[in-house]
Structure formats: structure tokens, C-alpha cells
Design a protein around this motif. Structure first.
Motif, PDB file in Angstrom:
ATOM      1  N   GLY A 260     -36.797  55.109 -16.276  1.00 31.68           N
ATOM      2  CA  GLY A 260     -35.563  54.897 -17.018  1.00 31.68           C
ATOM      3  C   GLY A 260     -35.768  54.669 -18.503  1.00 31.68           C
ATOM      4  O   GLY A 260     -34.830  54.835 -19.289  1.00 31.68           O
ATOM      5  N   ARG A 263     -37.826  58.532 -23.164  1.00 35.97           N
ATOM      6  CA  ARG A 263     -36.914  59.182 -24.099  1.00 35.97           C
ATOM      7  C   ARG A 263     -37.422  60.558 -24.543  1.00 35.97           C
ATOM      8  O   ARG A 263     -36.652  61.335 -25.097  1.00 35.97           O
ATOM      9  CB  ARG A 263     -36.703  58.292 -25.335  1.00 35.97           C
ATOM     10  CG  ARG A 263     -35.980  56.977 -25.011  1.00 35.97           C
ATOM     11  CD  ARG A 263     -34.583  57.252 -24.502  1.00 35.97           C
ATOM     12  NE  ARG A 263     -33.875  56.030 -24.076  1.00 35.97           N
ATOM     13  CZ  ARG A 263     -33.835  55.580 -22.853  1.00 35.97           C
ATOM     14  NH1 ARG A 263     -34.484  56.218 -21.878  1.00 35.97           N
ATOM     15  NH2 ARG A 263     -33.163  54.491 -22.551  1.00 35.97           N
ATOM     16  N   ARG A 285     -34.194  59.868  -5.671  1.00 36.25           N
ATOM     17  CA  ARG A 285     -33.829  59.323  -6.976  1.00 36.25           C
ATOM     18  C   ARG A 285     -32.576  60.015  -7.536  1.00 36.25           C
ATOM     19  O   ARG A 285     -32.362  61.205  -7.352  1.00 36.25           O
ATOM     20  CB  ARG A 285     -34.991  59.485  -7.960  1.00 36.25           C
ATOM     21  CG  ARG A 285     -34.826  58.633  -9.219  1.00 36.25           C
ATOM     22  CD  ARG A 285     -36.067  58.625 -10.085  1.00 36.25           C
ATOM     23  NE  ARG A 285     -35.908  57.697 -11.192  1.00 36.25           N
ATOM     24  CZ  ARG A 285     -36.246  56.411 -11.162  1.00 36.25           C
ATOM     25  NH1 ARG A 285     -36.786  55.912 -10.063  1.00 36.25           N
ATOM     26  NH2 ARG A 285     -36.071  55.629 -12.211  1.00 36.25           N
ATOM     27  N   LYS A 286     -31.733  59.259  -8.232  1.00 33.65           N
ATOM     28  CA  LYS A 286     -30.532  59.806  -8.857  1.00 33.65           C
ATOM     29  C   LYS A 286     -30.867  60.247 -10.284  1.00 33.65           C
ATOM     30  O   LYS A 286     -30.753  59.481 -11.240  1.00 33.65           O
ATOM     31  CB  LYS A 286     -29.422  58.750  -8.856  1.00 33.65           C
ATOM     32  CG  LYS A 286     -28.950  58.364  -7.461  1.00 33.65           C
ATOM     33  CD  LYS A 286     -27.818  57.348  -7.518  1.00 33.65           C
ATOM     34  CE  LYS A 286     -27.331  56.995  -6.115  1.00 33.65           C
ATOM     35  NZ  LYS A 286     -26.240  55.983  -6.132  1.00 33.65           N
ATOM     36  N   TRP A 287     -31.290  61.495 -10.405  1.00 33.16           N
ATOM     37  CA  TRP A 287     -31.766  62.014 -11.684  1.00 33.16           C
ATOM     38  C   TRP A 287     -30.644  62.213 -12.692  1.00 33.16           C
ATOM     39  O   TRP A 287     -30.909  62.285 -13.911  1.00 33.16           O
ATOM     40  CB  TRP A 287     -32.488  63.333 -11.455  1.00 33.16           C
ATOM     41  CG  TRP A 287     -33.692  63.197 -10.578  1.00 33.16           C
ATOM     42  CD1 TRP A 287     -33.783  63.488  -9.256  1.00 33.16           C
ATOM     43  CD2 TRP A 287     -34.985  62.708 -10.973  1.00 33.16           C
ATOM     44  NE1 TRP A 287     -35.055  63.211  -8.787  1.00 33.16           N
ATOM     45  CE2 TRP A 287     -35.806  62.732  -9.820  1.00 33.16           C
ATOM     46  CE3 TRP A 287     -35.531  62.254 -12.170  1.00 33.16           C
ATOM     47  CZ2 TRP A 287     -37.131  62.323  -9.836  1.00 33.16           C
ATOM     48  CZ3 TRP A 287     -36.857  61.851 -12.199  1.00 33.16           C
ATOM     49  CH2 TRP A 287     -37.644  61.879 -11.037  1.00 33.16           C
ATOM     50  N   SER A 288     -29.422  62.293 -12.241  1.00 34.64           N
ATOM     51  CA  SER A 288     -28.312  62.556 -13.151  1.00 34.64           C
ATOM     52  C   SER A 288     -28.133  61.451 -14.190  1.00 34.64           C
ATOM     53  O   SER A 288     -27.569  61.685 -15.258  1.00 34.64           O
ATOM     54  CB  SER A 288     -27.005  62.728 -12.370  1.00 34.64           C
ATOM     55  OG  SER A 288     -26.724  61.565 -11.599  1.00 34.64           O
ATOM     56  N   SER A 289     -28.623  60.264 -13.879  1.00 36.27           N
ATOM     57  CA  SER A 289     -28.498  59.147 -14.813  1.00 36.27           C
ATOM     58  C   SER A 289     -29.656  59.081 -15.804  1.00 36.27           C
ATOM     59  O   SER A 289     -29.706  58.174 -16.635  1.00 36.27           O
ATOM     60  CB  SER A 289     -28.406  57.827 -14.037  1.00 36.27           C
ATOM     61  OG  SER A 289     -29.612  57.592 -13.313  1.00 36.27           O
ATOM     62  N   GLU A 290     -30.592  60.044 -15.716  1.00 37.02           N
ATOM     63  CA  GLU A 290     -31.764  60.052 -16.596  1.00 37.02           C
ATOM     64  C   GLU A 290     -31.872  61.417 -17.275  1.00 37.02           C
ATOM     65  O   GLU A 290     -32.635  62.287 -16.872  1.00 37.02           O
ATOM     66  CB  GLU A 290     -33.022  59.729 -15.780  1.00 37.02           C
ATOM     67  CG  GLU A 290     -32.979  58.305 -15.251  1.00 37.02           C
ATOM     68  CD  GLU A 290     -33.946  58.040 -14.093  1.00 37.02           C
ATOM     69  OE1 GLU A 290     -34.411  56.897 -13.974  1.00 37.02           O
ATOM     70  OE2 GLU A 290     -34.217  58.969 -13.310  1.00 37.02           O
ATOM     71  N   PRO A 291     -31.075  61.626 -18.341  1.00 40.29           N
ATOM     72  CA  PRO A 291     -30.955  62.949 -18.950  1.00 40.29           C
ATOM     73  C   PRO A 291     -32.224  63.477 -19.605  1.00 40.29           C
ATOM     74  O   PRO A 291     -32.323  64.680 -19.854  1.00 40.29           O
ATOM     75  CB  PRO A 291     -29.843  62.744 -19.994  1.00 40.29           C
ATOM     76  CG  PRO A 291     -29.864  61.278 -20.300  1.00 40.29           C
ATOM     77  CD  PRO A 291     -30.233  60.616 -19.016  1.00 40.29           C
TER      78      PRO A 291
END
Length: 325
Positions: A260, A263, A285-291
Motif C-alpha cells: 500500500g 508509489r 488482494r483488492k488491487w483496485s485500491s492500489e493504482p
């Protein structure tokens, strides 16, 4: 397929290398003795800043002609070094495309062994930070593109999460990284992975006890007597680095807890049929929240395999990802 504006291709295995095991074993069947050009390799020796006196050793390759491309840094996996098959193949691939390439030997690995009293581990990111801080600015003026393979991938992801926006990294990639160390260790010790486990453990013991390593007699006995990777980490790696035991060591150094904070745009490649590094932590894992992260999770490819009719698939995907602006 397309992720975050990056078009990447599907993986189709090269015959007869079907399935995760054959894709993994294919690495050991390849001859890479002449993969790299015979022109001179520059040796880099980088002192670490922790008072140990240890130094990292790297092999630097510069392309023909003056090309203003970022420096590709290759970080090997457990029991590996600069001569590991997947490292040599990656170095030859990017060098042929005009990138300067640095093959790094982590603390106590390969040619670094005789310059180091201590040993690298899955989360020793201060060593990577020291390396990046001390590279010649002429090498890093166009940025840095690190690629971490297997355990080196976990190390790289943890470093990127800790450093955030700081540092010279423009983009990054990992291949077959065990982002959940405890889960991966349990999987490696399954009976079906006996041969992989014995191979890794044997080479790791040899590396840990090679000439130059600073060990007490009791530590040497613990390393040589360890019957599993978990036992080696429980009785040597963890206490040597200030952790109560292997479980605490794995929890503190698993890169899944640091993703998370990343950058720098990062591509994470992992095969769903990797025989000993489970894909579950990636799939859940929910990758959509980690652009900033781009997961690429083909159904096949094995561990550091991805051999297809055109060569090595994962390197082409990484090149395409690095070329994006």
C-alpha cells in the motif's frame, strides 16, 4: 490484455514445457554460458553503511553506443547470485535492447560472499537502499528500473513500500515474488515440493557457511543441522536479526504488508501454477485500491519460468511496462 493503459500479451507455454513444474525446471535445462556478450564487465563494489564493513559486489554491463536509457538492476532470489539462469537471461535481454544492466549480488551471495561477514535476508531493505544511494549519478541520471526475482522480489517490494516517493526508481517489476513468506515456506515444505526444498536448503546452507561468513561454532552447527527452511529461519535467521522466531520474522518482512505504500509504478508477475510460491495472496488482494500496482497473473508459467515460443515471456512484458510514460 490491458492494465492501467499498458497492453500486455497472454502467456502461451512453449512445448513440451507444460505446467508449473516443467516451466520451473526448464531454467535448469538452459545453457546460458554464452548468453551475454564477451565484452568487459565492470565490477562495482559498494560499501554498506551499517558499520559491518560488508560490501556488495555487482556486475555492470553497458550497451554499445551512447543510449540515454534508465539503469536496469536485477535482484536475485534465495540461494541465487549474478550467475543464476534467470538473471543472466534478463541481463542479456535488456542489454540487447540498449539498457545498461547491473546484476547485484546481495549481502553474502555469490561474489559478495568474500566481502561480507553477514547474510542477506528477505526483508533486509537497508542494503538495497545503500546500493541505490551510492551508485554513480552518471548511471542513475536517467532513472532506475529494478527487477526483483523470487525472494529478491519480496525484498524490492518491501523497499518500495518503505521508501514511498523517494529514491531514483522510475518503475519496477517483480517475478514470482513470495509476498506472504509464511505461506510460501509452508508450501515449499510440502511433500510434493521435496526436491525444490532440498535444492534450496542445500544451496542456502552452503552459502551461509562459505568462507567469509562470520559465525559462531554453535551457529554453524545450527545451519548445517537444519532439516527445513523453517528450522533454519527459526534457529538462525530470526535470532540473528533480532526476531523471536521464524513466524515473527516472516510476518515482519512479508512485502504484502508494504504494498500500500508503493508509489513507483510496479508490475507484479506471478503464475497461478507456481509449484511452491502460492498465488493465493495475489488472487485475494483488492488491487483496485492500489493504482500504482499492476498485477499480471497468468494461469501458467511456473516459478521464474514463463518460457514460450518466442523466448522468455515475462521479460517482454516487463519491457513493455517499462516503456510506458
Amino acid at each position: 490484455m490491458s492494465f492501467a493503459g499498458v497492453t500486455l500479451s497472454e502467456f502461451n507455454p512453449r512445448l513440451p514445457w507444460w505446467g508449473g513444474d516443467l516451466q520451473t525446471i526448464r531454467n535448469y535445462a538452459l545453457s546460458v554460458d554464452h548468453a551475454l556478450p564477451s565484452r568487459a564487465v565492470q565490477r562495482l563494489v559498494v560499501p554498506l553503511q551499517d558499520g559491518s564493513g560488508d560490501r556488495l559486489v555487482g556486475a555492470l554491463h553497458l550497451p554499445d553506443g551512447a543510449r540515454d536509457r534508465p539503469l536496469v538492476i536485477l535482484i536475485h532470489g534465495i540461494s541465487g547470485c549474478e550467475t543464476s539462469c534467470y538473471i543472466v537471461l534478463a541481463a542479456a535481454f535488456f542489454l540487447a535492447r540498449g539498457y545498461p544492466v547491473l546484476r547485484v549480488n546481495l549481502r553474502g551471495a555469490g561474489p559478495s560472499r568474500r566481502f561480507c561477514r553477514q547474510q542477506y535476508h528477505a526483508g533486509r531493505t537497508a542494503d538495497l537502499a545503500a546500493l541505490l544511494d551510492q551508485l554513480d549519478p552518471r548511471l542513475t541520471r536517467n532513472g532506475v528500473l529494478p527487477i526483483g526475482f523470487s525472494l529478491g522480489g519480496n525484498l524490492l517490494l518491501k523497499y518500495l513500500g518503505e521508501s514511498g516517493r523517494h529514491g531514483p526508481v522510475r518503475r519496477a517489476a517483480t517475478v514470482s515474488a513470495p509476498i506472504d513468506l509464511a505461506h510460501s515456506c509452508r508450501s515449499l515444505m510440502r511433500w510434493r515440493n521435496y526436491l525444490y526444498h532440498r535444492y534450496i536448503l542445500t544451496h542456502l546452507k552452503r552459502n551461509c557457511t562459505a568462507q567469509g561468513a562470520e559465525l559462531s561454532e554453535s551457529e554453524r552447527k545450527v545451519i548445517l543441522g537444519a532439516g527445513s527452511l523453517w528450522e533454519l529461519d527459526q534457529r538462525f535467521t530470526a535470532p540473528r536479526h533480532g526476531y523471536p522466531g521464524a513466524d515473527e520474522f516472516y510476518e515482519a518482512n512479508s512485502s504484502q504488508h508494504f504494498l500500500g505504500g508503493i508509489r513507483a509504478p510496479t508490475l507484479l508477475i506471478h503464475a497461478q501454477d507456481d509449484p511452491f510460491v502460492p498465488a493465493d495472496p495475489y488472487l485475494k488482494r483488492k488491487w483496485s485500491s492500489e493504482p500504482h500496482l499492476t498485477p499480471l497473473l497468468p494461469k501458467s508459467g511456473g516459478h521464474l519460468g514463463f518460457h514460450d515460443p518466442l523466448g522468455v515471456w515475462h521479460l517482454r512484458q516487463i519491457e513493455a511496462f517499462f516503456a510506458q510514460r
